[in-house]
Design an enzyme around this catalytic site. Sequence first.
Site: not given
Ligand SMILES: NC(=O)c1ccc[n+]([C@@H]2O[C@H](COP(=O)([O-])OP(=O)(O)OC[C@H]3O[C@@H](n4cnc5c(N)ncnc54)[C@H](O)[C@@H]3O)[C@@H](O)[C@H]2O)c1
Length: 283
Positions: A52, A89-90, A116, A184
């Site tokens: 995004i 943006d997804v 992701n 969430y």
């Molecule tokens: N970090 C954790 O503890 C954790 C645990 C379980 C699951 N997750 C999942 O892992 C995935 C990645 O998260 P992360 O930990 O790397 O967090 P992060 O916030 O570092 O990365 C998420 C990325 O998604 C992008 N994003 C958000 N909304 C968007 C949209 N509408 N369109 C396009 N891009 C978008 C953000 O800009 C960011 O670059 C997510 O689905 C999250 O829910 C994370």
Amino acid sequence: MTAERTPQPNAVTATGSLAGRVALVTGAGRGQGRSHAVGLARAGADIIAVDIGRPIESVPYSLSTTADLDETARLVRAEGRAIVAAQADVRDRTSLETAFRRGVEQFGGCDIVVANAGIAPVTLDSAHPDVFRHVLDVNVTGVWHTVEVARECLVGSGHGSVVMIGSTFSVSGVGGDSPGAIAYTASKHAVLGLMRTYANSLGPQGVRVNAVLPGGVDTAMVNNPHSEDYYDRTGIGARLGSPLPVELVEPADITHAVVWLGSDLARYVTGIALPVDGGFLAG
Ligand SMILES: NC(=O)c1ccc[n+]([C@@H]2O[C@H](COP(=O)([O-])OP(=O)(O)OC[C@H]3O[C@@H](n4cnc5c(N)ncnc54)[C@H](O)[C@@H]3O)[C@@H](O)[C@H]2O)c1
């Protein structure tokens, strides 16, 4: 006298190489998405990366910038692979489709999709009135859009594999009841509904669909003052311990599962939800 044993032919032929494959990664600007883009490139795939690149008003921590996505592109190229990176943006199917088409035009197809992108606006401050809708839009509708824009390509690929990033909160309800946390947990449960439905509908066309369920991962989603405050003051953080001596796994630990599921090493694996959580869900 013992009978001589006939040596068995070695049936292990798959290598896990992704050479010649193309992978779409959403949320590739930083964190786990960047790690997946780089890990898939290291295994040989060219990358279509979207993020995004701007804030969402109900998310109290900052999201990726366009500079972050540029850095992902640099890291993928350093692996010797090509990348088409675009701000999209997804939630907006048209912009996602435009970005995806650009990549497919350059690379000639798409074999792997890693859905992701996600948000987790957990905070003890008063929540934005639209937080529930925004979380469902990004974490559920966004995953649906991601599969749909790539669906035709995946079916024609012969190696189609979708990996959706869920969470241990896809199967557990211990994340607390702030508006953002409820949204969430509900959204990550819904990811499993998408995963199982697509595993059934796309399986006969040779496309595998799985989910990886990370426990806590060391990224800006949890390492920010709002989330840290939420997990500390509610006591939820202390209840998320795992049997293995690890508090937060690394993005690379999730990438290893993603690369495996994307490869022919997992050629008959579909419809599974694979935790990478230090054993938390065994508790
Ligand atoms: N970090 C954790 O503890 C954790 C645990 C379980 C699951 N997750 C999942 O892992 C995935 C990645 O998260 P992360 O930990 O790397 O967090 P992060 O916030 O570092 O990365 C998420 C990325 O998604 C992008 N994003 C958000 N909304 C968007 C949209 N509408 N369109 C396009 N891009 C978008 C953000 O800009 C960011 O670059 C997510 O689905 C999250 O829910 C994370």
